[in-house]
Scaffold this motif. Sequence first.
Motif, PDB file in Angstrom:
ATOM      1  N   PHE A 131       8.648  10.300  -5.732  1.00 37.09           N
ATOM      2  CA  PHE A 131       9.535  10.237  -4.572  1.00 37.09           C
ATOM      3  C   PHE A 131      10.308   8.936  -4.608  1.00 37.09           C
ATOM      4  O   PHE A 131       9.780   7.886  -4.974  1.00 37.09           O
ATOM      5  N   GLY A 132      11.581   9.033  -4.214  1.00 38.11           N
ATOM      6  CA  GLY A 132      12.404   7.845  -4.126  1.00 38.11           C
ATOM      7  C   GLY A 132      12.209   7.133  -2.804  1.00 38.11           C
ATOM      8  O   GLY A 132      11.563   7.644  -1.877  1.00 38.11           O
ATOM      9  N   PRO A 133      12.763   5.943  -2.661  1.00 40.74           N
ATOM     10  CA  PRO A 133      12.628   5.192  -1.403  1.00 40.74           C
ATOM     11  C   PRO A 133      13.218   5.963  -0.231  1.00 40.74           C
ATOM     12  O   PRO A 133      14.353   6.442  -0.286  1.00 40.74           O
ATOM     13  N   GLY A 134      12.442   6.085   0.851  1.00 40.09           N
ATOM     14  CA  GLY A 134      12.901   6.747   2.061  1.00 40.09           C
ATOM     15  C   GLY A 134      13.039   8.242   1.955  1.00 40.09           C
ATOM     16  O   GLY A 134      13.515   8.885   2.890  1.00 40.09           O
ATOM     17  N   GLU A 135      12.627   8.826   0.821  1.00 39.48           N
ATOM     18  CA  GLU A 135      12.839  10.257   0.628  1.00 39.48           C
ATOM     19  C   GLU A 135      11.880  11.096   1.450  1.00 39.48           C
ATOM     20  O   GLU A 135      12.273  12.113   2.036  1.00 39.48           O
ATOM     21  N   ALA A 136      10.612  10.728   1.512  1.00 36.58           N
ATOM     22  CA  ALA A 136       9.632  11.590   2.160  1.00 36.58           C
ATOM     23  C   ALA A 136       8.480  10.766   2.710  1.00 36.58           C
ATOM     24  O   ALA A 136       8.226   9.632   2.273  1.00 36.58           O
ATOM     25  N   VAL A 137       7.805  11.364   3.665  1.00 31.61           N
ATOM     26  CA  VAL A 137       6.582  10.823   4.240  1.00 31.61           C
ATOM     27  C   VAL A 137       5.616  11.983   4.416  1.00 31.61           C
ATOM     28  O   VAL A 137       6.034  13.132   4.621  1.00 31.61           O
ATOM     29  N   GLN A 138       4.325  11.721   4.280  1.00 28.15           N
ATOM     30  CA  GLN A 138       3.310  12.752   4.426  1.00 28.15           C
ATOM     31  C   GLN A 138       2.429  12.425   5.623  1.00 28.15           C
ATOM     32  O   GLN A 138       2.086  11.261   5.855  1.00 28.15           O
ATOM     33  N   VAL A 139       2.055  13.478   6.375  1.00 25.69           N
ATOM     34  CA  VAL A 139       1.349  13.311   7.643  1.00 25.69           C
ATOM     35  C   VAL A 139       0.115  14.199   7.646  1.00 25.69           C
ATOM     36  O   VAL A 139       0.144  15.332   7.144  1.00 25.69           O
ATOM     37  N   ASP A 140      -0.969  13.686   8.241  1.00 23.14           N
ATOM     38  CA  ASP A 140      -2.193  14.487   8.341  1.00 23.14           C
ATOM     39  C   ASP A 140      -3.112  13.870   9.392  1.00 23.14           C
ATOM     40  O   ASP A 140      -2.975  12.702   9.762  1.00 23.14           O
ATOM     41  N   PHE A 141      -4.037  14.703   9.869  1.00 19.68           N
ATOM     42  CA  PHE A 141      -5.102  14.270  10.756  1.00 19.68           C
ATOM     43  C   PHE A 141      -6.403  14.187   9.967  1.00 19.68           C
ATOM     44  O   PHE A 141      -6.631  14.970   9.043  1.00 19.68           O
ATOM     45  N   TRP A 159      -9.680  11.470  16.441  1.00 13.01           N
ATOM     46  CA  TRP A 159      -8.939  11.924  15.265  1.00 13.01           C
ATOM     47  C   TRP A 159      -7.990  10.832  14.815  1.00 13.01           C
ATOM     48  O   TRP A 159      -7.336  10.182  15.635  1.00 13.01           O
ATOM     49  N   ALA A 160      -7.934  10.643  13.507  1.00 14.66           N
ATOM     50  CA  ALA A 160      -7.065   9.633  12.915  1.00 14.66           C
ATOM     51  C   ALA A 160      -5.750  10.285  12.486  1.00 14.66           C
ATOM     52  O   ALA A 160      -5.738  11.179  11.637  1.00 14.66           O
ATOM     53  N   PHE A 161      -4.646   9.847  13.089  1.00 16.98           N
ATOM     54  CA  PHE A 161      -3.306  10.281  12.685  1.00 16.98           C
ATOM     55  C   PHE A 161      -2.799   9.301  11.632  1.00 16.98           C
ATOM     56  O   PHE A 161      -2.676   8.106  11.896  1.00 16.98           O
ATOM     57  N   VAL A 162      -2.531   9.822  10.434  1.00 17.20           N
ATOM     58  CA  VAL A 162      -2.102   8.982   9.310  1.00 17.20           C
ATOM     59  C   VAL A 162      -0.741   9.473   8.819  1.00 17.20           C
ATOM     60  O   VAL A 162      -0.576  10.659   8.516  1.00 17.20           O
ATOM     61  N   MET A 163       0.217   8.568   8.760  1.00 14.54           N
ATOM     62  CA  MET A 163       1.542   8.850   8.185  1.00 14.54           C
ATOM     63  C   MET A 163       1.776   7.841   7.063  1.00 14.54           C
ATOM     64  O   MET A 163       1.777   6.633   7.309  1.00 14.54           O
ATOM     65  N   THR A 164       1.962   8.341   5.832  1.00 17.21           N
ATOM     66  CA  THR A 164       2.083   7.481   4.657  1.00 17.21           C
ATOM     67  C   THR A 164       3.435   7.707   3.989  1.00 17.21           C
ATOM     68  O   THR A 164       3.804   8.844   3.674  1.00 17.21           O
ATOM     69  N   LEU A 165       4.178   6.635   3.785  1.00 17.85           N
ATOM     70  CA  LEU A 165       5.442   6.711   3.047  1.00 17.85           C
ATOM     71  C   LEU A 165       5.146   6.972   1.576  1.00 17.85           C
ATOM     72  O   LEU A 165       4.334   6.280   0.961  1.00 17.85           O
ATOM     73  N   CYS A 166       5.816   7.961   0.996  1.00 19.52           N
ATOM     74  CA  CYS A 166       5.483   8.410  -0.353  1.00 19.52           C
ATOM     75  C   CYS A 166       5.879   7.403  -1.425  1.00 19.52           C
ATOM     76  O   CYS A 166       5.262   7.376  -2.500  1.00 19.52           O
ATOM     77  N   PHE A 167       6.874   6.585  -1.178  1.00 18.96           N
ATOM     78  CA  PHE A 167       7.309   5.641  -2.202  1.00 18.96           C
ATOM     79  C   PHE A 167       6.464   4.364  -2.176  1.00 18.96           C
ATOM     80  O   PHE A 167       5.884   3.959  -3.183  1.00 18.96           O
ATOM     81  N   SER A 168       6.381   3.731  -1.027  1.00 17.83           N
ATOM     82  CA  SER A 168       5.705   2.432  -0.947  1.00 17.83           C
ATOM     83  C   SER A 168       4.217   2.545  -0.657  1.00 17.83           C
ATOM     84  O   SER A 168       3.473   1.586  -0.859  1.00 17.83           O
ATOM     85  N   ARG A 169       3.755   3.689  -0.152  1.00 16.63           N
ATOM     86  CA  ARG A 169       2.366   3.914   0.282  1.00 16.63           C
ATOM     87  C   ARG A 169       2.022   3.092   1.525  1.00 16.63           C
ATOM     88  O   ARG A 169       0.854   2.996   1.885  1.00 16.63           O
ATOM     89  N   HIS A 170       3.028   2.515   2.182  1.00 16.33           N
ATOM     90  CA  HIS A 170       2.776   1.855   3.460  1.00 16.33           C
ATOM     91  C   HIS A 170       2.485   2.938   4.491  1.00 16.33           C
ATOM     92  O   HIS A 170       3.122   4.004   4.473  1.00 16.33           O
ATOM     93  N   GLN A 171       1.533   2.683   5.407  1.00 18.25           N
ATOM     94  CA  GLN A 171       1.086   3.754   6.290  1.00 18.25           C
ATOM     95  C   GLN A 171       1.019   3.297   7.739  1.00 18.25           C
ATOM     96  O   GLN A 171       0.960   2.110   8.042  1.00 18.25           O
ATOM     97  N   TYR A 172       1.053   4.316   8.620  1.00 11.88           N
ATOM     98  CA  TYR A 172       0.833   4.120  10.049  1.00 11.88           C
ATOM     99  C   TYR A 172      -0.461   4.824  10.414  1.00 11.88           C
ATOM    100  O   TYR A 172      -0.687   5.979  10.042  1.00 11.88           O
ATOM    101  N   LEU A 173      -1.329   4.145  11.163  1.00 11.86           N
ATOM    102  CA  LEU A 173      -2.649   4.670  11.510  1.00 11.86           C
ATOM    103  C   LEU A 173      -2.848   4.549  13.010  1.00 11.86           C
ATOM    104  O   LEU A 173      -2.651   3.473  13.582  1.00 11.86           O
ATOM    105  N   GLU A 174      -3.231   5.662  13.639  1.00 14.72           N
ATOM    106  CA  GLU A 174      -3.518   5.676  15.083  1.00 14.72           C
ATOM    107  C   GLU A 174      -4.627   6.684  15.356  1.00 14.72           C
ATOM    108  O   GLU A 174      -4.615   7.796  14.812  1.00 14.72           O
TER     109      GLU A 174
END
Length: 509
Positions: A131-141, A159-174
Amino acid sequence: MYQYRQALLGMRRGDTDRQIAQTKVLGRPKLAQLRQEALSRGWLEPDSPLPDDQVLAGVFGKTKRAASTQSSLEPHRERITQWMQAGVGGPVILSHLQRSHGYTGSYSSVYRMMVSIAGARPAKATIRLAFGPGEAVQVDFGAGPLMPDPATGKVRRTWAFVMTLCFSRHQYLEFVWDQKVATWLGCHRRAFEWFAGVPKRVIIDNAKCAVIKACVTDPVVQRSYAECAEGYGFRIDPCPPADPQKKGIVESGVKYVKNNFLPLRTFRDMADLNRQARDWVMQYASERIHGTTRKKPSALFLIERNALLPLPDIAPDLGVWQPVKVHRDCHVAYERALYSVPFRLVGQTLWLRSTDSMIAIYQGHQQVAAHRRARRPGERLTVRDHLPPEAVQFLSRDRLWCEQQAGKVGPYCKALVSWLLADKVLERLRAAQGVLRLREQYGNTRLELACERAMAHASPYYRTVKTILAGNHDQRPADPQYTQAAYASTARFARPAHHLFDDACLPRQ
């Protein structure tokens, strides 16, 4: 085993071990061993065939050398086994051994111990998606820890909500309490604000909060989620059913959270859990060397951040859509509260859109009702114009209205209506409404005369007034025989006037 075959050919030609070793095929010690074995087996005879690779592998194949020393982790084998059964990862085990047990070895020793405990596993072939920069993000519980719910006091699963950027692998966790549509949309909003941008594509699985019908080619997306995607400008990309490998980046991210953040930690409440999660993401997860990219996610995010779509100037009003059915009382139910709609829609199925502060109800694309959000379960919000005309008429003609309208008709009508409403045993509101309704047919003048005659006969009831008007008795002169004095006697069926009326209710003569 081609080296051994080449060395055997050189020996058959008469080359010495020194000459063969100069070709870098084999070393002299190995050549001496090969020559001795070849002489005993007759491999150097000119007419004998050369041995094949299987025979050479059986003679000169490498064998595993037994470990000469015991691992320094052997005293911790049972403890490590228990941690592995609980799902604790290698880095966490190494960190805990160093802190609590004084272990000074490396991660490689821990890894070898875990491999020896788990045994060999068969490898599966796969490919990695780029994946290129900013192209996609993956989301899951993912399942979170058990926590006491402050509302009920009971222990609930988080439940853990995880959103991970596909290029950088930087993630949001809540961490959240449920996987409802409103929670799903709220987590997306906060994640985009965390990244300060929106990816072009969001890869999800087939959770009910996002997808109504899972399908390889034609999935059906939740109306609420489709509205969110339109507002932020991203495209929804559901994975095929039963194929979570298509979003392996976030699957690994969820597993990384479970194995590296949750073990050996304690949390006071949900706020403390999310505070520790944010600190862990910023101080550890984003600063580690990622196993795939071999770079820090925070460093790659500096590149990807500029490729994300900008946030809208005005945040979209994220609403949850839900079909509701109109009940016979002209109300629809949503989250244990009731909201009115026009009575003509009774029995139909409408669409309800809820936000944090408003409830809007639609028939197709036309809005038919709007209410503020109920503040408590069981609250009923009703617009009077939504009710049937007869119900509106009944509700609007209350006790005060009846007294006011009776005063407009005349003093005797007001006295009769006041007596009906003053009854301490029966509720006579309908009777008072019925008396006033007679003026629509007979007029105010005749109604006043009928009320005067009914009170003169000590019978201030709706039935009496209606009988007088229907028989035109109000047009006849009053008979002096039927006066209040006649009812003041002690006859068996007589009702004294002072039992029926208060003097203040009667008009002055």
